[in-house]
Every structure is written in structure tokens, then in C-alpha cells.
Design an enzyme around this catalytic site. Sequence first.
Site, PDB file in Angstrom:
ATOM      1  N   HIS A   1     -11.847  11.090   4.953  1.00 21.27           N
ATOM      2  CA  HIS A   1     -12.011  11.358   6.383  1.00 21.27           C
ATOM      3  C   HIS A   1     -12.223  12.846   6.581  1.00 21.27           C
ATOM      4  CE1 HIS A   1      -9.916   7.378   6.770  1.00 21.27           C
ATOM      5  NE2 HIS A   1     -10.900   7.240   7.621  1.00 21.27           N
TER       6      HIS A   1
ATOM      7  N   GLY B   1       0.820  -1.209   0.000  1.00 26.75           N
ATOM      8  CA  GLY B   1       0.000   0.000   0.000  1.00 26.75           C
ATOM      9  C   GLY B   1       0.851   1.255   0.000  1.00 26.75           C
TER      10      GLY B   1
ATOM     11  N   LYS C   1     -10.472  -5.765  10.555  1.00 22.21           N
ATOM     12  CA  LYS C   1      -9.238  -5.358  11.216  1.00 22.21           C
ATOM     13  C   LYS C   1      -8.980  -6.199  12.468  1.00 22.21           C
ATOM     14  CE  LYS C   1      -7.517  -2.112   8.709  1.00 22.21           C
ATOM     15  NZ  LYS C   1      -6.107  -2.069   8.326  1.00 22.21           N
TER      16      LYS C   1
ATOM     17  N   SER D   1      -6.833   0.037  13.927  1.00 24.11           N
ATOM     18  CA  SER D   1      -7.320   1.422  13.939  1.00 24.11           C
ATOM     19  C   SER D   1      -8.070   1.667  15.244  1.00 24.11           C
ATOM     20  CB  SER D   1      -8.280   1.662  12.771  1.00 24.11           C
ATOM     21  OG  SER D   1      -8.938   2.891  12.929  1.00 24.11           O
ATOM     22  N   SER D   2      -8.085   2.922  15.691  1.00 25.58           N
ATOM     23  CA  SER D   2      -8.793   3.252  16.936  1.00 25.58           C
ATOM     24  C   SER D   2     -10.293   3.013  16.795  1.00 25.58           C
ATOM     25  CB  SER D   2      -8.550   4.718  17.308  1.00 25.58           C
ATOM     26  OG  SER D   2      -9.089   5.562  16.295  1.00 25.58           O
ATOM     27  N   CYS D   3     -10.777   2.996  15.530  1.00 25.01           N
ATOM     28  CA  CYS D   3     -12.226   2.887  15.337  1.00 25.01           C
ATOM     29  C   CYS D   3     -12.710   1.456  15.487  1.00 25.01           C
ATOM     30  CB  CYS D   3     -12.638   3.461  13.993  1.00 25.01           C
ATOM     31  SG  CYS D   3     -12.244   2.390  12.648  1.00 25.01           S
TER      32      CYS D   3
ATOM     33  N   TYR E   1     -15.568  -2.880   8.577  1.00 28.65           N
ATOM     34  CA  TYR E   1     -14.127  -2.615   8.528  1.00 28.65           C
ATOM     35  C   TYR E   1     -13.490  -3.044   9.841  1.00 28.65           C
ATOM     36  CZ  TYR E   1     -10.150   0.790   8.756  1.00 28.65           C
ATOM     37  OH  TYR E   1      -8.931   1.424   8.898  1.00 28.65           O
TER      38      TYR E   1
HETATM   39  N1  LIG Z   1      -6.333   7.127   7.449  1.00 28.56           N
HETATM   40  C1  LIG Z   1      -6.578   6.937   8.730  1.00 28.56           C
HETATM   41  O1  LIG Z   1      -7.097   7.836   9.436  1.00 28.56           O
HETATM   42  C2  LIG Z   1      -6.217   5.637   9.383  1.00 28.56           C
HETATM   43  C3  LIG Z   1      -5.677   4.584   8.643  1.00 28.56           C
HETATM   44  N2  LIG Z   1      -5.359   3.415   9.296  1.00 28.56           N
HETATM   45  C4  LIG Z   1      -4.809   2.264   8.550  1.00 28.56           C
HETATM   46  O2  LIG Z   1      -3.634   2.652   7.839  1.00 28.56           O
HETATM   47  C5  LIG Z   1      -3.539   1.893   6.628  1.00 28.56           C
HETATM   48  C6  LIG Z   1      -3.396   2.825   5.450  1.00 28.56           C
HETATM   49  O3  LIG Z   1      -4.427   3.764   5.470  1.00 28.56           O
HETATM   50  P1  LIG Z   1      -4.362   5.018   4.475  1.00 28.56           P
HETATM   51  O4  LIG Z   1      -2.971   5.202   3.998  1.00 28.56           O
HETATM   52  O5  LIG Z   1      -5.082   6.135   5.134  1.00 28.56           O
HETATM   53  O6  LIG Z   1      -5.259   4.499   3.263  1.00 28.56           O
HETATM   54  P2  LIG Z   1      -5.147   4.856   1.715  1.00 28.56           P
HETATM   55  O7  LIG Z   1      -6.471   4.569   1.130  1.00 28.56           O
HETATM   56  O8  LIG Z   1      -4.528   6.206   1.556  1.00 28.56           O
HETATM   57  O9  LIG Z   1      -4.081   3.773   1.175  1.00 28.56           O
HETATM   58  C7  LIG Z   1      -4.434   2.429   1.084  1.00 28.56           C
HETATM   59  C8  LIG Z   1      -3.483   1.773   0.108  1.00 28.56           C
HETATM   60  O10 LIG Z   1      -3.856   0.402  -0.042  1.00 28.56           O
HETATM   61  C9  LIG Z   1      -3.835   0.103  -1.419  1.00 28.56           C
HETATM   62  N3  LIG Z   1      -4.787  -0.954  -1.757  1.00 28.56           N
HETATM   63  C10 LIG Z   1      -6.097  -1.023  -1.425  1.00 28.56           C
HETATM   64  N4  LIG Z   1      -6.634  -2.147  -1.945  1.00 28.56           N
HETATM   65  C11 LIG Z   1      -5.637  -2.777  -2.633  1.00 28.56           C
HETATM   66  C12 LIG Z   1      -5.573  -3.974  -3.395  1.00 28.56           C
HETATM   67  N5  LIG Z   1      -6.634  -4.756  -3.574  1.00 28.56           N
HETATM   68  N6  LIG Z   1      -4.384  -4.316  -3.944  1.00 28.56           N
HETATM   69  C13 LIG Z   1      -3.294  -3.527  -3.793  1.00 28.56           C
HETATM   70  N7  LIG Z   1      -3.277  -2.383  -3.065  1.00 28.56           N
HETATM   71  C14 LIG Z   1      -4.457  -2.019  -2.510  1.00 28.56           C
HETATM   72  C15 LIG Z   1      -4.246   1.391  -2.105  1.00 28.56           C
HETATM   73  O11 LIG Z   1      -3.831   1.322  -3.466  1.00 28.56           O
HETATM   74  P3  LIG Z   1      -4.284   2.428  -4.531  1.00 28.56           P
HETATM   75  O12 LIG Z   1      -3.389   3.601  -4.256  1.00 28.56           O
HETATM   76  O13 LIG Z   1      -4.046   1.803  -5.862  1.00 28.56           O
HETATM   77  O14 LIG Z   1      -5.741   2.712  -4.259  1.00 28.56           O
HETATM   78  C16 LIG Z   1      -3.512   2.417  -1.271  1.00 28.56           C
HETATM   79  O15 LIG Z   1      -2.207   2.590  -1.754  1.00 28.56           O
HETATM   80  C17 LIG Z   1      -4.783   1.030   6.563  1.00 28.56           C
HETATM   81  O16 LIG Z   1      -4.493  -0.267   7.061  1.00 28.56           O
HETATM   82  C18 LIG Z   1      -5.743   1.745   7.495  1.00 28.56           C
HETATM   83  O17 LIG Z   1      -6.670   0.835   8.032  1.00 28.56           O
HETATM   84  C19 LIG Z   1      -5.557   3.248  10.648  1.00 28.56           C
HETATM   85  C20 LIG Z   1      -6.084   4.273  11.390  1.00 28.56           C
HETATM   86  C21 LIG Z   1      -6.457   5.526  10.813  1.00 28.56           C
HETATM   87  C1  LIG Z   2     -10.104   6.766  10.870  1.00 27.22           C
HETATM   88  C2  LIG Z   2     -10.993   5.713  11.555  1.00 27.22           C
HETATM   89  O1  LIG Z   2     -12.217   6.288  11.979  1.00 27.22           O
HETATM   90  C3  LIG Z   2     -13.219   6.431  10.971  1.00 27.22           C
HETATM   91  O2  LIG Z   2     -14.369   6.947  11.625  1.00 27.22           O
HETATM   92  P1  LIG Z   2     -14.461   8.497  11.951  1.00 27.22           P
HETATM   93  O3  LIG Z   2     -13.350   8.942  12.816  1.00 27.22           O
HETATM   94  O4  LIG Z   2     -15.850   8.734  12.432  1.00 27.22           O
HETATM   95  O5  LIG Z   2     -14.252   9.077  10.486  1.00 27.22           O
HETATM   96  P2  LIG Z   2     -14.431  10.493   9.797  1.00 27.22           P
HETATM   97  O6  LIG Z   2     -13.082  11.167   9.806  1.00 27.22           O
HETATM   98  O7  LIG Z   2     -15.083  10.263   8.478  1.00 27.22           O
HETATM   99  O8  LIG Z   2     -15.463  11.358  10.692  1.00 27.22           O
HETATM  100  C4  LIG Z   2     -15.063  11.913  11.917  1.00 27.22           C
HETATM  101  C5  LIG Z   2     -16.138  12.883  12.381  1.00 27.22           C
HETATM  102  O9  LIG Z   2     -16.082  14.050  11.543  1.00 27.22           O
HETATM  103  C6  LIG Z   2     -17.394  14.405  11.135  1.00 27.22           C
HETATM  104  N1  LIG Z   2     -17.352  15.176   9.870  1.00 27.22           N
HETATM  105  C7  LIG Z   2     -17.728  16.476   9.755  1.00 27.22           C
HETATM  106  N2  LIG Z   2     -17.643  16.894   8.472  1.00 27.22           N
HETATM  107  C8  LIG Z   2     -17.179  15.805   7.766  1.00 27.22           C
HETATM  108  C9  LIG Z   2     -16.900  15.613   6.381  1.00 27.22           C
HETATM  109  O10 LIG Z   2     -17.064  16.530   5.526  1.00 27.22           O
HETATM  110  N3  LIG Z   2     -16.408  14.391   6.030  1.00 27.22           N
HETATM  111  C10 LIG Z   2     -16.217  13.386   6.935  1.00 27.22           C
HETATM  112  N4  LIG Z   2     -15.707  12.189   6.509  1.00 27.22           N
HETATM  113  N5  LIG Z   2     -16.497  13.518   8.262  1.00 27.22           N
HETATM  114  C11 LIG Z   2     -16.980  14.727   8.657  1.00 27.22           C
HETATM  115  C12 LIG Z   2     -18.089  13.059  10.998  1.00 27.22           C
HETATM  116  O11 LIG Z   2     -19.490  13.240  10.987  1.00 27.22           O
HETATM  117  C13 LIG Z   2     -17.569  12.345  12.247  1.00 27.22           C
HETATM  118  O12 LIG Z   2     -18.308  12.738  13.370  1.00 27.22           O
HETATM  119  C14 LIG Z   2     -13.594   5.101  10.368  1.00 27.22           C
HETATM  120  O13 LIG Z   2     -14.541   5.342   9.340  1.00 27.22           O
HETATM  121  C15 LIG Z   2     -12.361   4.431   9.831  1.00 27.22           C
HETATM  122  O14 LIG Z   2     -12.006   4.978   8.555  1.00 27.22           O
HETATM  123  C16 LIG Z   2     -11.152   4.566  10.667  1.00 27.22           C
HETATM  124  O15 LIG Z   2     -10.220   3.776  10.515  1.00 27.22           O
END
Ligand SMILES: NC(=O)C1=CN([C@@H]2O[C@H](COP(=O)(O)OP(=O)(O)OC[C@H]3O[C@@H](n4cnc5c(N)ncnc54)[C@H](OP(=O)(O)O)[C@@H]3O)[C@@H](O)[C@H]2O)C=CC1
Ligand SMILES: C[C@H]1O[C@H](OP(=O)(O)OP(=O)(O)OC[C@H]2O[C@@H](n3cnc4c(=O)[nH]c(N)nc43)[C@H](O)[C@@H]2O)[C@@H](O)[C@@H](O)C1=O
Length: 325
Positions: A186, A18, A147, A114-116, A143
Site C-alpha cells: 500500500h 493471519g 469481502k 475494508s473501506s475500498c 477483492y
Molecule cells: N492493510 C490495510 O490497509 C487494510 C487491511 N484490511 C484487512 O485486514 C486484514 C489483514 O490485512 P493485513 O494485515 O494488512 O494483511 P497482511 O498481508 O499483512 O496479512 C495477511 C495475513 O493473512 C495470511 N494469509 C494469507 N493467505 C493465507 C492462507 N492461504 N493461509 C493462511 N494464512 C494466509 C498471511 O500469511 P503469511 O504471513 O504467511 O503471508 C498474513 O499473515 C485483511 O482481511 C484485510 O482485508 C482492511 C482494510 C485495510
Molecule cells: C487498503 C484498501 O484500499 C486499497 O486501495 P488504495 O487505497 O487505492 O491503495 P493504495 O494504498 O495502494 O493506493 C492509495 C493511493 O496512493 C497512491 N500511491 C502513490 N504512490 C504509491 C506507491 O508507491 N504505492 C502504492 N501502492 N500507492 C501509491 C495510489 O496511486 C493511490 O492513489 C485496495 O487496493 C485494498 O488493498 C484495500 O483494502
Amino acid sequence: MADGKRFDLAGKRVFVAGHRGMVGAALLRRLSREPVALVTASRDELDLTRQADVEAWMAAQRPQVVIVAAAKVGGILANDTWPVEFLEQNLLIELNLIRSAFRVGVEKLLFLGSSCIYPKHSPQPIKEDYLLTGPLEPTNEWYALAKIAGIKLCQAYRKQHGAEFISAMPTNLYGPGDNFDLATSHVVPALVRKMHEAKREGAASVAVWGTGSPRREFLHVDDLADACVFLLERWSGSEPVNVGCGEDVTIRELAELVRAVVGYQGELVFDPTKPDGTPRKLLDVSRLAALGWRPRIGLREGLAGTYAWFLANAAAARGLAGAAA
Ligand SMILES: NC(=O)C1=CN([C@@H]2O[C@H](COP(=O)(O)OP(=O)(O)OC[C@H]3O[C@@H](n4cnc5c(N)ncnc54)[C@H](OP(=O)(O)O)[C@@H]3O)[C@@H](O)[C@H]2O)C=CC1
Ligand SMILES: C[C@H]1O[C@H](OP(=O)(O)OP(=O)(O)OC[C@H]2O[C@@H](n3cnc4c(=O)[nH]c(N)nc43)[C@H](O)[C@@H]2O)[C@@H](O)[C@@H](O)C1=O
């Protein structure tokens, strides 16, 4: 390490699964400072949901370290809208990577939870052993179940085979390379984009989903990447390790911070028809702190850097391709 020994990354072949995602790209930036051989595969080269392809690729490439940063990821609305994809794709990706890592003798694997995935109403701050002690947040239970299965699979390989497979539990992340598609992103990238566009168009207000009262902890993705390298070197326990900054803000406070950083003068209008999700999910980071790791990037500084990255990369940023900056 739980047993005090340090894992030496030097000279190792490290596969960042990824690598093009927000976390994966941050891991490449951080690992480029280490004497390692980085191994990557784009989705076009290797679809991680396809078991036979993953097994063949891993047998050919033989990485010694694997970081599972590949996943089907999205914000609250995306998780609630596409439960099949979030459950199915994440189960397939983690099963294929963890299983083939064991088959080819990977020395250390880091899986990202993830914290979620903690119970919706966990006592705060959330300790690692609260996992599986209560009902999940319905908007992302699909999800979360995937996880949790990934964490359990790492624990099973350690229990049965002594595999050095560890897990981290990152809090909400943000930073360069995030997804700015408003339907799947997000909250941080969504608010940055919405306020940027409102400022550019002179819009009187910006819609913020929910009531604004939920609290979220935000960690810059470069801090996460640093914590991942730290844990690979120093953690060898079966239990996951929370990775956060130890403080949280309300969504209203976040929106006001983004408004200040972007320089938008309009109003924030809260839309209670959109889901709030979990009321709070502040992580207890004492296990990681006891190992000696601390985050470095504060929220305001991190948001400013994220907006600067957005301005410099808007045309190419995910979810924005071609959109006018
Ligand atoms: N973002 C957040 O707030 C949080 C993220 N995490 C965890 O961190 C990790 C990365 O998250 P994040 O970087 O935000 O996510 P992104 O969506 O930015 O990145 C995910 C990556 O996974 C790749 N991917 C998805 N499906 C496939 C597949 N079938 N084959 C090959 N590659 C694939 C995507 O490829 P492509 O670029 O081609 O789409 C992308 O590069 C995850 O495990 C997520 O659960 C945990 C907590 C919070
Ligand atoms: C990261 C972690 O946690 C994720 O859950 P989450 O924290 O609820 O994700 P969120 O960032 O999308 O929302 C945070 C808060 O923010 C508010 N909110 C306001 N305005 C917008 C808005 O415009 N977009 C979004 N997305 N949220 C909004 C929204 O209503 C919510 O109250 C998992 O899905 C999962 O992905 C995971 O791994």
C-alpha cells in the site's frame, strides 16, 4: 452491543487467523493485554484455502472466538494485476473460516471488510448502509466482491442460525509489520521505503504514483486492533461497523508528511501513468463513536513510529528481506 449486552472475552480461546500479518500481529499485541488463550496457525501449519484442513484444525482446536485477519491483501497495483488470486483466495479463506466456525460452535467471530469495498463514488463520508449501492472501484473490484461476500455470509449465519458473527470495515491501515514490497504494498510503506532509499542513495527525486490528488484516510494498525477488541465486546449487530479516524489527506500531503518524517530533501515526482483509484473514501465513523471508541494515534506520530520500526526491522521486514537498511 446493539442489544446492550457485553461479550466477555475473559478465559476464551481466541483464534487470530493471519497472526503474522500487519493486522494479525497488532491483534496479538493488543490481545496479550487480555486474559485470553491466544490460538494461532501459520500458513505452513494451516493453509486457509484448503477446506478439509481448516475443518479438521478447527474441530481439533475448538476456538471460542475467531478474528479473520487472514486474507490475500495488496495495494492498488497488486489488486489490478492479480484479480484471480484476490477474488479466489479471499473467497476460499473466508468461506472456510466462517463455515467451520459455525460448525464447531464458535461463540463470536469478527470478519474484516475494508473501506475500498464501498461504491467508487459513494457520498462522503461513507455510511455503512452505502454498501452495494453503486459500482465498485475497478482496480480492486475482485477483492471487494470477495469481502462483500464475507460480510454477507456472516449476516446469513446470523439471520438463519443466530450466529454472533460481526463485521468491521477498516479504512486504509499502516504501521509496524506492514508489507514493504513496492510491487504489492500500500501507499504508506511504499513511500516510506522509497524515500528512505532515496535519502540513503542521494537520489534527486522520488516517484509518487498517480496525480497526488486522491484523498485517503489512514488509521494506525494498533488503533484498529484496539477497535476490534472493543467491537468483539460491545457490538452484536448484523450491520458492519466502520473503523477509521474521521479525517483524510491527499496523497500529495501524505507524501510531504513522509518526506518530513524520513528527512528526505529531494523532489516528489508524480506519475499519472499509475492509477489513482478511488478519488476519496472517508468513512463515517459515527456508529463506532456512538459506542464510545476513539482512535489515539495521529498520522504524523504514527508515520514516525512506522519509520522507526522500519529502520529497526528493515532486514527482516516483509518485501525487504536482505535489503540493506
Ligand atoms: N492493510 C490495510 O490497509 C487494510 C487491511 N484490511 C484487512 O485486514 C486484514 C489483514 O490485512 P493485513 O494485515 O494488512 O494483511 P497482511 O498481508 O499483512 O496479512 C495477511 C495475513 O493473512 C495470511 N494469509 C494469507 N493467505 C493465507 C492462507 N492461504 N493461509 C493462511 N494464512 C494466509 C498471511 O500469511 P503469511 O504471513 O504467511 O503471508 C498474513 O499473515 C485483511 O482481511 C484485510 O482485508 C482492511 C482494510 C485495510
Ligand atoms: C487498503 C484498501 O484500499 C486499497 O486501495 P488504495 O487505497 O487505492 O491503495 P493504495 O494504498 O495502494 O493506493 C492509495 C493511493 O496512493 C497512491 N500511491 C502513490 N504512490 C504509491 C506507491 O508507491 N504505492 C502504492 N501502492 N500507492 C501509491 C495510489 O496511486 C493511490 O492513489 C485496495 O487496493 C485494498 O488493498 C484495500 O483494502
